[in-house]
Design a protein around this motif. Structure first.
Motif, PDB file in Angstrom:
ATOM      1  N   ARG A  41      -7.517  -0.861  25.482  1.00 52.57           N
ATOM      2  CA  ARG A  41      -6.872  -0.192  26.610  1.00 52.57           C
ATOM      3  C   ARG A  41      -5.678   0.633  26.125  1.00 52.57           C
ATOM      4  NH1 ARG A  41      -2.739  -1.359  30.186  1.00 52.57           N
ATOM      5  NH2 ARG A  41      -2.298  -3.293  29.054  1.00 52.57           N
ATOM      6  N   THR A  42      -4.861   0.032  25.247  1.00 52.57           N
ATOM      7  CA  THR A  42      -3.703   0.738  24.689  1.00 52.57           C
ATOM      8  C   THR A  42      -3.742   0.788  23.165  1.00 52.57           C
ATOM      9  OG1 THR A  42      -2.329  -1.245  24.444  1.00 52.57           O
ATOM     10  CG2 THR A  42      -2.300  -0.140  26.592  1.00 52.57           C
ATOM     11  N   GLY A  43      -4.531  -0.093  22.560  1.00 51.08           N
ATOM     12  CA  GLY A  43      -4.526  -0.237  21.115  1.00 51.08           C
ATOM     13  C   GLY A  43      -3.660  -1.390  20.642  1.00 51.08           C
ATOM     14  N   TYR A  44      -2.966  -2.042  21.580  1.00 57.30           N
ATOM     15  CA  TYR A  44      -2.088  -3.154  21.213  1.00 57.30           C
ATOM     16  C   TYR A  44      -2.424  -4.429  21.982  1.00 57.30           C
ATOM     17  CZ  TYR A  44       0.585   0.162  18.523  1.00 57.30           C
ATOM     18  OH  TYR A  44       0.953   1.092  17.587  1.00 57.30           O
ATOM     19  N   GLU A  45      -3.657  -4.545  22.395  1.00 60.27           N
ATOM     20  CA  GLU A  45      -4.083  -5.755  23.091  1.00 60.27           C
ATOM     21  C   GLU A  45      -4.017  -6.992  22.199  1.00 60.27           C
ATOM     22  OE1 GLU A  45      -4.184  -2.947  25.627  1.00 60.27           O
ATOM     23  OE2 GLU A  45      -5.444  -2.655  23.850  1.00 60.27           O
ATOM     24  N   TRP A  46      -3.981  -6.795  20.886  1.00 61.96           N
ATOM     25  CA  TRP A  46      -3.890  -7.921  19.960  1.00 61.96           C
ATOM     26  C   TRP A  46      -2.573  -8.672  20.091  1.00 61.96           C
ATOM     27  CZ3 TRP A  46      -0.493  -8.086  15.597  1.00 61.96           C
ATOM     28  CH2 TRP A  46       0.242  -6.911  15.374  1.00 61.96           C
ATOM     29  N   LEU A  47      -1.583  -8.062  20.735  1.00 59.03           N
ATOM     30  CA  LEU A  47      -0.279  -8.706  20.863  1.00 59.03           C
ATOM     31  C   LEU A  47      -0.270  -9.815  21.903  1.00 59.03           C
ATOM     32  CD1 LEU A  47       2.093  -5.600  20.709  1.00 59.03           C
ATOM     33  CD2 LEU A  47       1.550  -7.211  18.867  1.00 59.03           C
ATOM     34  N   SER A  48      -0.949  -9.596  23.045  1.00 65.51           N
ATOM     35  CA  SER A  48      -0.845 -10.548  24.146  1.00 65.51           C
ATOM     36  C   SER A  48      -1.964 -10.321  25.147  1.00 65.51           C
ATOM     37  CB  SER A  48       0.510 -10.388  24.850  1.00 65.51           C
ATOM     38  OG  SER A  48       0.590 -11.182  26.006  1.00 65.51           O
ATOM     39  N   ARG A  49      -2.328 -11.386  25.870  1.00 71.46           N
ATOM     40  CA  ARG A  49      -3.267 -11.259  26.985  1.00 71.46           C
ATOM     41  C   ARG A  49      -2.579 -10.757  28.244  1.00 71.46           C
ATOM     42  NH1 ARG A  49      -5.227 -17.380  26.474  1.00 71.46           N
ATOM     43  NH2 ARG A  49      -3.015 -17.473  25.856  1.00 71.46           N
ATOM     44  N   ASP A  50      -1.245 -10.718  28.233  1.00 65.20           N
ATOM     45  CA  ASP A  50      -0.470 -10.265  29.386  1.00 65.20           C
ATOM     46  C   ASP A  50      -0.341  -8.737  29.335  1.00 65.20           C
ATOM     47  OD1 ASP A  50       1.574  -9.591  31.229  1.00 65.20           O
ATOM     48  OD2 ASP A  50       2.513 -11.560  30.999  1.00 65.20           O
ATOM     49  N   GLU A  51      -1.054  -8.041  30.207  1.00 67.01           N
ATOM     50  CA  GLU A  51      -1.062  -6.583  30.162  1.00 67.01           C
ATOM     51  C   GLU A  51       0.322  -5.992  30.378  1.00 67.01           C
ATOM     52  OE1 GLU A  51      -3.987  -4.863  32.716  1.00 67.01           O
ATOM     53  OE2 GLU A  51      -5.685  -5.686  31.590  1.00 67.01           O
ATOM     54  N   ALA A  52       1.137  -6.615  31.226  1.00 68.91           N
ATOM     55  CA  ALA A  52       2.482  -6.096  31.481  1.00 68.91           C
ATOM     56  C   ALA A  52       3.326  -6.138  30.210  1.00 68.91           C
ATOM     57  CB  ALA A  52       3.153  -6.897  32.593  1.00 68.91           C
ATOM     58  N   SER A  61       0.841  -1.199   0.000  1.00 64.60           N
ATOM     59  CA  SER A  61       0.000   0.000   0.000  1.00 64.60           C
ATOM     60  C   SER A  61       0.875   1.247   0.000  1.00 64.60           C
ATOM     61  CB  SER A  61      -0.900   0.005   1.242  1.00 64.60           C
ATOM     62  OG  SER A  61      -1.526   1.255   1.425  1.00 64.60           O
ATOM     63  N   ASP A  62       0.332   2.336  -0.507  1.00 68.39           N
ATOM     64  CA  ASP A  62       1.050   3.608  -0.474  1.00 68.39           C
ATOM     65  C   ASP A  62       0.919   4.304   0.872  1.00 68.39           C
ATOM     66  OD1 ASP A  62       1.846   3.311  -3.111  1.00 68.39           O
ATOM     67  OD2 ASP A  62       0.068   4.338  -3.894  1.00 68.39           O
ATOM     68  N   GLU A  63       0.113   3.729   1.761  1.00 67.50           N
ATOM     69  CA  GLU A  63      -0.110   4.321   3.066  1.00 67.50           C
ATOM     70  C   GLU A  63       0.742   3.614   4.124  1.00 67.50           C
ATOM     71  OE1 GLU A  63      -1.938   7.012   3.556  1.00 67.50           O
ATOM     72  OE2 GLU A  63      -2.357   7.039   1.403  1.00 67.50           O
ATOM     73  N   PRO A  64       1.161   4.324   5.182  1.00 68.53           N
ATOM     74  CA  PRO A  64       1.909   3.673   6.261  1.00 68.53           C
ATOM     75  C   PRO A  64       1.088   2.568   6.911  1.00 68.53           C
ATOM     76  CG  PRO A  64       2.047   6.074   6.446  1.00 68.53           C
ATOM     77  CD  PRO A  64       1.008   5.773   5.401  1.00 68.53           C
ATOM     78  N   ALA A  65       1.794   1.555   7.400  1.00 67.29           N
ATOM     79  CA  ALA A  65       1.124   0.438   8.079  1.00 67.29           C
ATOM     80  C   ALA A  65       0.732   0.851   9.486  1.00 67.29           C
ATOM     81  CB  ALA A  65       2.053  -0.773   8.124  1.00 67.29           C
ATOM     82  N   ASP A  66      -0.532   0.732   9.812  1.00 66.22           N
ATOM     83  CA  ASP A  66      -1.031   1.054  11.152  1.00 66.22           C
ATOM     84  C   ASP A  66      -1.343  -0.252  11.867  1.00 66.22           C
ATOM     85  OD1 ASP A  66      -2.150   2.038  13.433  1.00 66.22           O
ATOM     86  OD2 ASP A  66      -3.888   2.964  12.467  1.00 66.22           O
ATOM     87  N   LEU A  67      -0.388  -0.713  12.685  1.00 69.62           N
ATOM     88  CA  LEU A  67      -0.545  -1.999  13.339  1.00 69.62           C
ATOM     89  C   LEU A  67      -1.715  -2.033  14.314  1.00 69.62           C
ATOM     90  CD1 LEU A  67       3.192  -2.916  14.073  1.00 69.62           C
ATOM     91  CD2 LEU A  67       1.801  -3.503  12.088  1.00 69.62           C
ATOM     92  N   SER A  68      -2.097  -0.860  14.822  1.00 74.71           N
ATOM     93  CA  SER A  68      -3.174  -0.838  15.809  1.00 74.71           C
ATOM     94  C   SER A  68      -4.517  -1.241  15.211  1.00 74.71           C
ATOM     95  CB  SER A  68      -3.280   0.550  16.447  1.00 74.71           C
ATOM     96  OG  SER A  68      -3.663   1.529  15.491  1.00 74.71           O
ATOM     97  N   THR A  69      -4.627  -1.272  13.882  1.00 75.04           N
ATOM     98  CA  THR A  69      -5.886  -1.702  13.274  1.00 75.04           C
ATOM     99  C   THR A  69      -6.176  -3.168  13.578  1.00 75.04           C
ATOM    100  OG1 THR A  69      -4.774  -2.264  11.187  1.00 75.04           O
ATOM    101  CG2 THR A  69      -5.673  -0.038  11.392  1.00 75.04           C
ATOM    102  N   PHE A  70      -5.142  -3.937  13.911  1.00 77.88           N
ATOM    103  CA  PHE A  70      -5.352  -5.336  14.276  1.00 77.88           C
ATOM    104  C   PHE A  70      -6.080  -5.470  15.610  1.00 77.88           C
ATOM    105  CE2 PHE A  70      -1.487  -6.257  11.542  1.00 77.88           C
ATOM    106  CZ  PHE A  70      -2.205  -6.901  10.549  1.00 77.88           C
ATOM    107  N   ASN A  71      -6.214  -4.353  16.330  1.00 79.31           N
ATOM    108  CA  ASN A  71      -6.801  -4.412  17.668  1.00 79.31           C
ATOM    109  C   ASN A  71      -8.327  -4.397  17.664  1.00 79.31           C
ATOM    110  OD1 ASN A  71      -5.466  -4.497  20.369  1.00 79.31           O
ATOM    111  ND2 ASN A  71      -6.946  -2.873  20.826  1.00 79.31           N
ATOM    112  N   ALA A  72      -8.924  -4.264  16.484  1.00 83.06           N
ATOM    113  CA  ALA A  72     -10.374  -4.104  16.411  1.00 83.06           C
ATOM    114  C   ALA A  72     -11.168  -5.169  17.165  1.00 83.06           C
ATOM    115  CB  ALA A  72     -10.804  -4.050  14.944  1.00 83.06           C
ATOM    116  N   PRO A  73     -10.756  -6.456  17.157  1.00 82.38           N
ATOM    117  CA  PRO A  73     -11.569  -7.461  17.861  1.00 82.38           C
ATOM    118  C   PRO A  73     -11.403  -7.470  19.381  1.00 82.38           C
ATOM    119  CG  PRO A  73     -10.234  -8.442  16.096  1.00 82.38           C
ATOM    120  CD  PRO A  73      -9.693  -7.089  16.378  1.00 82.38           C
TER     121      PRO A  73
END
Length: 285
Positions: free
Chosen positions: A164-175, A148-160
């Motif tokens: 809390r931070t926008g990066y909950e899609w990475l892990s269930r471990d909040e720390a 894409s010609d647009e920058p990658a916005d990884l936080s869009t993966f957080n939709a489901p």
């Protein structure tokens, strides 16, 4: 674990920072570790401690435009772009082979590092003795998203997920999520990656057929990783390799797991499974 660093030159004149994590005793094999987009190899020290504790030597580069390799800023992909990223995997692989010619070599790729690994294998499957793909997917559907010609916005993966931070899609471990968000070398907006369209070759059955049949492969994913599409994309990926003739392709999808399995609440289980695979394929006999 003994830590040192080295550098390798890329084909387009960049310099990659590479961590070398060594066990206290003579290593039994080497693991080449390739991290994902908008992160860096330093985040894998805990995994490296497990690997070195089990007798493995680890080489882990900060990929181009990432971590300590980002000389001109995060996301500076260099003149060679994505093809250069894949070539960087090959250059480090050749360096390890020169440094450690007598040791079996396993390649562990996470997320973007797993896509680079898939691409690398098309021409270099004979240069590794086992492969682990983590946080991966079948790239056929992903390439048009990345190209894409647009920058990658990884936080869009957080939709489901909860926001809390926008990066909950990475892990269930909040720390672990909080540590990622607090790290200035993580989560930056990735500019378009020139040449990423060439990654489509990794979904071409004719190209995948060149991967040697006896290469052992383990594909690990979380069922709630957006890239896994509920595990379906992992099965498509595994079946692609099996159809190409690979006779040793294992999959493990962890219920409830998200994208960064090595930072998940069940990371001990994941690490043990990866170590068991490496022991079976790199050191048995």
């Amino acid at each position: 674990m003994r830590e040192s660093t080295t550098t390798i030159a890329t084909g387009d004149g960049q310099e990659l920072h590479v961590y070398r994590w060594a066990p206290d005793d003579q290593p039994k094999a080497v693991v080449q570790l390739q991290h994902g987009l908008a992160e860096h190899a330093g985040r894998y020290r805990r995994f490296a401690e497990a690997l070195t504790g089990a007798g493995y030597l680890v080489y882990a580069p900060d990929a181009r435009g990432s971590g300590r390799s980002a000389g001109n800023g995060y996301g500076d992909w260099g003149a060679d772009g994505w093809p250069g990223w894949v070539d960087d995997v090959a250059r480090l692989n050749a360096r390890i082979r020169r440094d450690e010619p007598d040791l079996p070599l396993g390649l562990f790729g996470h997320s973007m590092g797993s896509f680079a690994t898939q691409h690398f294998l098309l021409d270099h499957a004979g240069d590794v003795d086992a492969v682990v793909l983590s946080g991966s997917t079948e790239v056929g559907w992903l390439v048009p998203v990345l190209d894409s010609d647009e920058p990658a916005d990884l936080s869009t993966f957080n939709a489901p997920f909860e926001h809390r931070t926008g990066y909950e899609w990475l892990s269930r471990d909040e720390a672990e999520v909080d540590a990622y968000v607090a790290d200035p070398a993580c989560g930056w907006e990735a500019p378009p990656l020139p040449g990423i369209g060439t990654l489509a070759a990794a979904a071409d059955p004719d190209r995948v057929a060149a991967v040697r049949d006896d290469l052992p492969m383990l594909i690990v994913s979380g069922s709630d990783d957006p890239l896994a599409q509920g595990g379906a994309a992992i099965e498509v990926l595994a079946e692609r390799y099996r159809t190409a003739g690979l006779t040793h392709v294992e999959t493990q999808v962890y219920p409830g797991g998200r994208h960064e399995l090595l930072n998940e609440i069940n990371r001990g289980e994941v690490t043990a499974d990866v170590l068991a695979f490496l022991d079976r394929t790199l050191t048995t006999g």
